[in-house]
Design an enzyme around this catalytic site. Structure first.
Site, PDB file in Angstrom:
ATOM      1  N   ASP A   1       0.810  -1.227   0.000  1.00 18.90           N
ATOM      2  CA  ASP A   1       0.000   0.000   0.000  1.00 18.90           C
ATOM      3  C   ASP A   1       0.839   1.271   0.000  1.00 18.90           C
ATOM      4  O   ASP A   1       0.435   2.295   0.561  1.00 18.90           O
ATOM      5  CB  ASP A   1      -0.961   0.016   1.210  1.00 18.90           C
ATOM      6  CG  ASP A   1      -1.869  -1.192   1.229  1.00 18.90           C
ATOM      7  OD1 ASP A   1      -2.216  -1.670   0.145  1.00 18.90           O
ATOM      8  OD2 ASP A   1      -2.225  -1.646   2.326  1.00 18.90           O
ATOM      9  N   LYS A   3       1.729   2.217  -5.090  1.00 19.57           N
ATOM     10  CA  LYS A   3       2.292   1.680  -6.338  1.00 19.57           C
ATOM     11  C   LYS A   3       1.378   1.958  -7.528  1.00 19.57           C
ATOM     12  O   LYS A   3       1.834   2.334  -8.602  1.00 19.57           O
ATOM     13  CB  LYS A   3       2.523   0.153  -6.202  1.00 19.57           C
ATOM     14  CG  LYS A   3       3.491  -0.226  -5.103  1.00 19.57           C
ATOM     15  CD  LYS A   3       3.619  -1.738  -4.952  1.00 19.57           C
ATOM     16  CE  LYS A   3       2.383  -2.397  -4.393  1.00 19.57           C
ATOM     17  NZ  LYS A   3       2.066  -2.068  -2.988  1.00 19.57           N
ATOM     18  N   GLY A  46      -4.512  -4.321  -3.828  1.00 20.27           N
ATOM     19  CA  GLY A  46      -5.523  -3.284  -4.060  1.00 20.27           C
ATOM     20  C   GLY A  46      -4.768  -2.027  -4.454  1.00 20.27           C
ATOM     21  O   GLY A  46      -4.162  -1.391  -3.600  1.00 20.27           O
ATOM     22  N   HIS A  47      -4.743  -1.711  -5.737  1.00 23.42           N
ATOM     23  CA  HIS A  47      -3.950  -0.575  -6.231  1.00 23.42           C
ATOM     24  C   HIS A  47      -4.907   0.550  -6.639  1.00 23.42           C
ATOM     25  O   HIS A  47      -5.692   0.399  -7.575  1.00 23.42           O
ATOM     26  CB  HIS A  47      -3.069  -1.009  -7.413  1.00 23.42           C
ATOM     27  CG  HIS A  47      -2.035  -2.028  -7.010  1.00 23.42           C
ATOM     28  ND1 HIS A  47      -1.148  -2.589  -7.885  1.00 23.42           N
ATOM     29  CD2 HIS A  47      -1.742  -2.564  -5.804  1.00 23.42           C
ATOM     30  CE1 HIS A  47      -0.356  -3.429  -7.228  1.00 23.42           C
ATOM     31  NE2 HIS A  47      -0.708  -3.440  -5.967  1.00 23.42           N
ATOM     32  N   GLN A  53       1.963  -6.087  -3.279  1.00 23.43           N
ATOM     33  CA  GLN A  53       2.401  -6.206  -1.883  1.00 23.43           C
ATOM     34  C   GLN A  53       3.679  -5.382  -1.682  1.00 23.43           C
ATOM     35  O   GLN A  53       3.876  -4.389  -2.354  1.00 23.43           O
ATOM     36  CB  GLN A  53       2.589  -7.679  -1.455  1.00 23.43           C
ATOM     37  CG  GLN A  53       1.292  -8.479  -1.364  1.00 23.43           C
ATOM     38  CD  GLN A  53       0.719  -8.924  -2.686  1.00 23.43           C
ATOM     39  OE1 GLN A  53       1.397  -9.536  -3.492  1.00 23.43           O
ATOM     40  NE2 GLN A  53      -0.526  -8.615  -2.932  1.00 23.43           N
TER      41      GLN A  53
HETATM   42  P1  GDP Z   1      -0.806   0.366  -3.525  1.00 25.10           P
HETATM   43  O1  GDP Z   1      -1.413  -0.913  -3.081  1.00 25.10           O
HETATM   44  O2  GDP Z   1       0.656   0.430  -3.276  1.00 25.10           O
HETATM   45  O3  GDP Z   1      -1.164   0.727  -4.946  1.00 25.10           O
HETATM   46  O4  GDP Z   1      -1.436   1.510  -2.601  1.00 25.10           O
HETATM   47  P2  GDP Z   1      -2.999   1.649  -2.167  1.00 25.10           P
HETATM   48  O5  GDP Z   1      -3.768   2.094  -3.340  1.00 25.10           O
HETATM   49  O6  GDP Z   1      -3.463   0.423  -1.466  1.00 25.10           O
HETATM   50  O7  GDP Z   1      -2.883   2.760  -1.060  1.00 25.10           O
HETATM   51  C1  GDP Z   1      -2.350   4.020  -1.302  1.00 25.10           C
HETATM   52  C2  GDP Z   1      -3.410   5.074  -0.961  1.00 25.10           C
HETATM   53  O8  GDP Z   1      -2.799   6.345  -0.873  1.00 25.10           O
HETATM   54  C3  GDP Z   1      -4.485   5.204  -2.019  1.00 25.10           C
HETATM   55  O9  GDP Z   1      -5.682   5.594  -1.407  1.00 25.10           O
HETATM   56  C4  GDP Z   1      -3.940   6.344  -2.902  1.00 25.10           C
HETATM   57  O10 GDP Z   1      -4.992   7.045  -3.577  1.00 25.10           O
HETATM   58  C5  GDP Z   1      -3.295   7.224  -1.871  1.00 25.10           C
HETATM   59  N1  GDP Z   1      -2.126   7.978  -2.331  1.00 25.10           N
HETATM   60  C6  GDP Z   1      -1.144   7.593  -3.196  1.00 25.10           C
HETATM   61  N2  GDP Z   1      -0.168   8.533  -3.260  1.00 25.10           N
HETATM   62  C7  GDP Z   1      -0.553   9.531  -2.416  1.00 25.10           C
HETATM   63  C8  GDP Z   1       0.047  10.753  -2.012  1.00 25.10           C
HETATM   64  O11 GDP Z   1       1.142  11.125  -2.416  1.00 25.10           O
HETATM   65  N3  GDP Z   1      -0.640  11.529  -1.101  1.00 25.10           N
HETATM   66  C9  GDP Z   1      -1.851  11.135  -0.606  1.00 25.10           C
HETATM   67  N4  GDP Z   1      -2.437  11.938   0.284  1.00 25.10           N
HETATM   68  N5  GDP Z   1      -2.437   9.976  -0.962  1.00 25.10           N
HETATM   69  C10 GDP Z   1      -1.795   9.189  -1.838  1.00 25.10           C
HETATM   70  P1  IMO Z   2      -0.904  -4.169  -2.259  1.00 27.89           P
HETATM   71  O1  IMO Z   2      -0.470  -4.734  -3.591  1.00 27.89           O
HETATM   72  C1  IMO Z   2      -0.988  -4.593   2.066  1.00 27.89           C
HETATM   73  C2  IMO Z   2      -0.999  -8.673   3.661  1.00 27.89           C
HETATM   74  C3  IMO Z   2      -2.248  -9.070   4.433  1.00 27.89           C
HETATM   75  C4  IMO Z   2      -1.631  -9.985   5.459  1.00 27.89           C
HETATM   76  C5  IMO Z   2      -0.566 -10.730   4.645  1.00 27.89           C
HETATM   77  C6  IMO Z   2      -0.992 -12.082   4.100  1.00 27.89           C
HETATM   78  O2  IMO Z   2      -2.206  -3.469  -2.312  1.00 27.89           O
HETATM   79  O3  IMO Z   2       0.181  -3.404  -1.629  1.00 27.89           O
HETATM   80  P2  IMO Z   2      -2.554 -12.733   2.042  1.00 27.89           P
HETATM   81  O4  IMO Z   2      -4.002 -12.471   1.779  1.00 27.89           O
HETATM   82  O5  IMO Z   2      -1.648 -12.225   1.002  1.00 27.89           O
HETATM   83  O6  IMO Z   2      -2.302 -14.191   2.374  1.00 27.89           O
HETATM   84  O7  IMO Z   2      -2.229 -11.942   3.412  1.00 27.89           O
HETATM   85  O8  IMO Z   2      -0.245  -9.867   3.561  1.00 27.89           O
HETATM   86  N1  IMO Z   2      -1.250  -8.173   2.292  1.00 27.89           N
HETATM   87  C7  IMO Z   2      -1.191  -6.864   1.965  1.00 27.89           C
HETATM   88  N2  IMO Z   2      -1.011  -5.768   2.718  1.00 27.89           N
HETATM   89  N3  IMO Z   2      -1.104  -4.472   0.726  1.00 27.89           N
HETATM   90  C8  IMO Z   2      -1.254  -5.564  -0.054  1.00 27.89           C
HETATM   91  O9  IMO Z   2      -1.209  -5.504  -1.405  1.00 27.89           O
HETATM   92  C9  IMO Z   2      -1.338  -6.827   0.564  1.00 27.89           C
HETATM   93  N4  IMO Z   2      -1.518  -8.085   0.115  1.00 27.89           N
HETATM   94  C10 IMO Z   2      -1.432  -8.885   1.179  1.00 27.89           C
HETATM   95  O10 IMO Z   2      -2.859  -7.945   5.029  1.00 27.89           O
HETATM   96  O11 IMO Z   2      -0.993  -9.259   6.456  1.00 27.89           O
HETATM   97 MG    MG Z   3      -2.910  -1.603  -1.785  1.00 28.49          MG
END
Ligand code: GDP
Ligand code: IMO
Ligand code: MG
Length: 420
Positions: free
Chosen positions: A14, A17, A41-42, A223
């Site tokens: 998270d 990415k 979850g991107h 991840q």
């Molecule tokens: P990922 O799994 O690495 O793609 O990240 P996620 O989407 O799960 O979580 C990142 C969260 O931060 C999302 O809600 C994005 O919209 C938000 N986000 C990404 N870059 C920034 C930033 O520079 N500032 C803020 N405030 N939010 C951001």
């Molecule tokens: P993105 O790509 C954050 C974590 C779960 C748990 C562990 C094992 O959005 O960054 P799993 O379901 O993979 O067997 O769970 O890994 N986990 C993540 N945490 N971002 C993710 O993906 C994750 N995918 C798995 O919360 O701790």
């Molecule tokens: Mg994510």
């Protein structure tokens, strides 16, 4: 030949990415996922509209970019179809744009059920409950149904009946729950496969073709490094190798390993699920980071645990991934903090310890303190626009980790990005 790029999370996922892949994809001919599954979850904001992608590469919003799912990905066809439907409702056509490896191991609804039953017991990992662990177990144990198995019904029936039998033994003897019906599992799988069949093909050859014709490929990690099944905080990890070095196997294209590697790190740290987290904050400061950063899981909606940036962990990640560049995201989340901290060492019983310590859960973080910038970064477009204190924080990170910070993200939208 243009240089390809591997983009990986350097923390516990998270890191933002999705946003960065979306931003970069216009410079690439293809974007390829190479590991993980729909546990990812991107999040991407496209003209104020929010999209959360789980399996489909985050390059999908770019018109001339082809999207690939390599065989290192564990594939839930149901989740894929749901995602395709949502995108098509918004006018994004996937046919001709998306190609999935026929060699992908499939994640079936029974894997999710087993994951949930295990998580409801003691010693839970805090998984996404999507079935990722059981599906990767099957792959390693040579029990998986591969997408190409659906091309031959006799072979499929024999493999699937053994798989259902295997899980019904567990269901009965370990979980004391309802057995799976072979007929139902079979019917559901066939139905889903027929809807998705047109997306399967050979990924390796196509990536090679793009590359040999002078194209470049963006490999999208899911991840984060600290969730890697070998190098993360085992057993509190996911079930795939999340490191950049797994790209060769996961994409099936060996020359992918010659790419640059961009590591994504938040300006602080978050984690979802259980496991050690040395810089976790249990006080108001942690709650404030969660609030400012809107830290709720994009896949499960769970609140994310929050803490200060952990430079010991980041340096460990930078080495393991052989990072060529760093991108710091969510710097704007710290806008209102008077004091900002970063962990520069761990101690256990008064002795310095490393990230690889068996006693990580006991590690006490030693912090360096920084004066906050106490103003909004919203309007900053160039590195020179950043306040002095923000630059000091970034330059310290860079010198500690030993990798250049080439990008700074200062908001969730596409345009909130500073190139340095
Ligand atoms: P990922 O799994 O690495 O793609 O990240 P996620 O989407 O799960 O979580 C990142 C969260 O931060 C999302 O809600 C994005 O919209 C938000 N986000 C990404 N870059 C920034 C930033 O520079 N500032 C803020 N405030 N939010 C951001
Ligand atoms: P993105 O790509 C954050 C974590 C779960 C748990 C562990 C094992 O959005 O960054 P799993 O379901 O993979 O067997 O769970 O890994 N986990 C993540 N945490 N971002 C993710 O993906 C994750 N995918 C798995 O919360 O701790
Ligand atoms: Mg994510």
């Amino acid at each position: 030949m243009k240089k390809s790029l591997i983009l990986v999370g350097t923390q516990w996922g998270d890191e933002g990415k999705g946003k960065i892949v979306d931003h970069f994809s216009k410079k690439f001919n293809a974007v390829c996922r190479f590991q993980g599954g729909h546990n990812a979850g991107h999040t991407i904001y496209k003209e104020e509209e929010k999209f959360v992608l789980h399996l489909i590469p985050s390059g999908v919003f770019c018109e001339n970019v082809s999207c690939f799912i390599g065989q290192g990905v564990i594939l839930s066809i149901d989740s894929l179809l749901e995602e395709i439907k949502q995108l098509e409702e918004k006018g994004i056509e996937l046919e001709g744009k998306l190609r999935i490896s026929r060699y992908c191991s499939l994640l079936l609804p029974l894997h999710a059920k087993i994951d949930q039953l295990r998580e409801d017991n003691k010693n839970s990992i805090g998984t996404t409950r999507r079935g990722i662990g059981p599906a990767y177990e099957d792959k390693t144990a040579r029990r998986s149904i591969k997408a190409f198995d659906l091309e031959d019904s006799d072979l499929l029936e024999s493999k699937l009946s053994s798989l259902v039998e295997y899980y019904n033994f567990q269901i009965k003897n370990i979980h004391n729950s309802e057995p799976f019906s072979y007929d139902e599992v079979y019917r559901q799988l066939i139905d889903s496969y027929h809807k998705a069949a047109k997306y399967f093909g050979d990924v390796t050859d196509t990536l090679e073709d793009i590359y040999e014709k002078g194209g470049n490929i963006l490999y999208e990690g899911a991840q984060g490094t600290l969730l890697d099944v070998d190098y993360g905080t085992y057993p509190y990890v996911t079930s795939s190798n999340t490191l950049a070095t797994s790209v060769g196997v996961g994409s099936g294209f060996p020359k992918s390993i010659y790419s640059d590697v961009l590591g994504i790190a938040k300006a602080y740290t978050t984690r979802v699920g259980a496991g050690p987290f040395p810089t976790e904050l249990f006080c108001e400061v942690g709650q404030n980071i969660a609030k400012q950063g809107n830290e709720f899981g994009a896949t499960t909606g769970r609140p994310r645990r929050c803490g200060w940036l952990d430079l010991v962990a980041l340096k460990y990640s930078a080495k393991l991934n052989n990072l060529t560049e760093l991108c710091i995201t969510k710097l704007d989340v710290l806008d209102s903090f008077k004091e900002i901290k970063a962990c520069i060492n761990y101690e256990v019983d008064g002795k310095t310890t490393s990230f690889k310590s068996r006693l990580l859960h006991k590690a006490k973080p030693i912090y360096k303190s920084f004066e906050g910038w106490d103003c909004s970064l919203e309007k900053c477009k160039n590195y020179a626009d950043l306040p002095k204190n923000a630059k000091e924080f970034l330059e310290y990170i860079e010198s500690y980790v030993g990798v250049k910070i080439g990008l700074i993200s200062n908001g969730p939208n596409r345009e909130d990005l500073i190139h340095r």
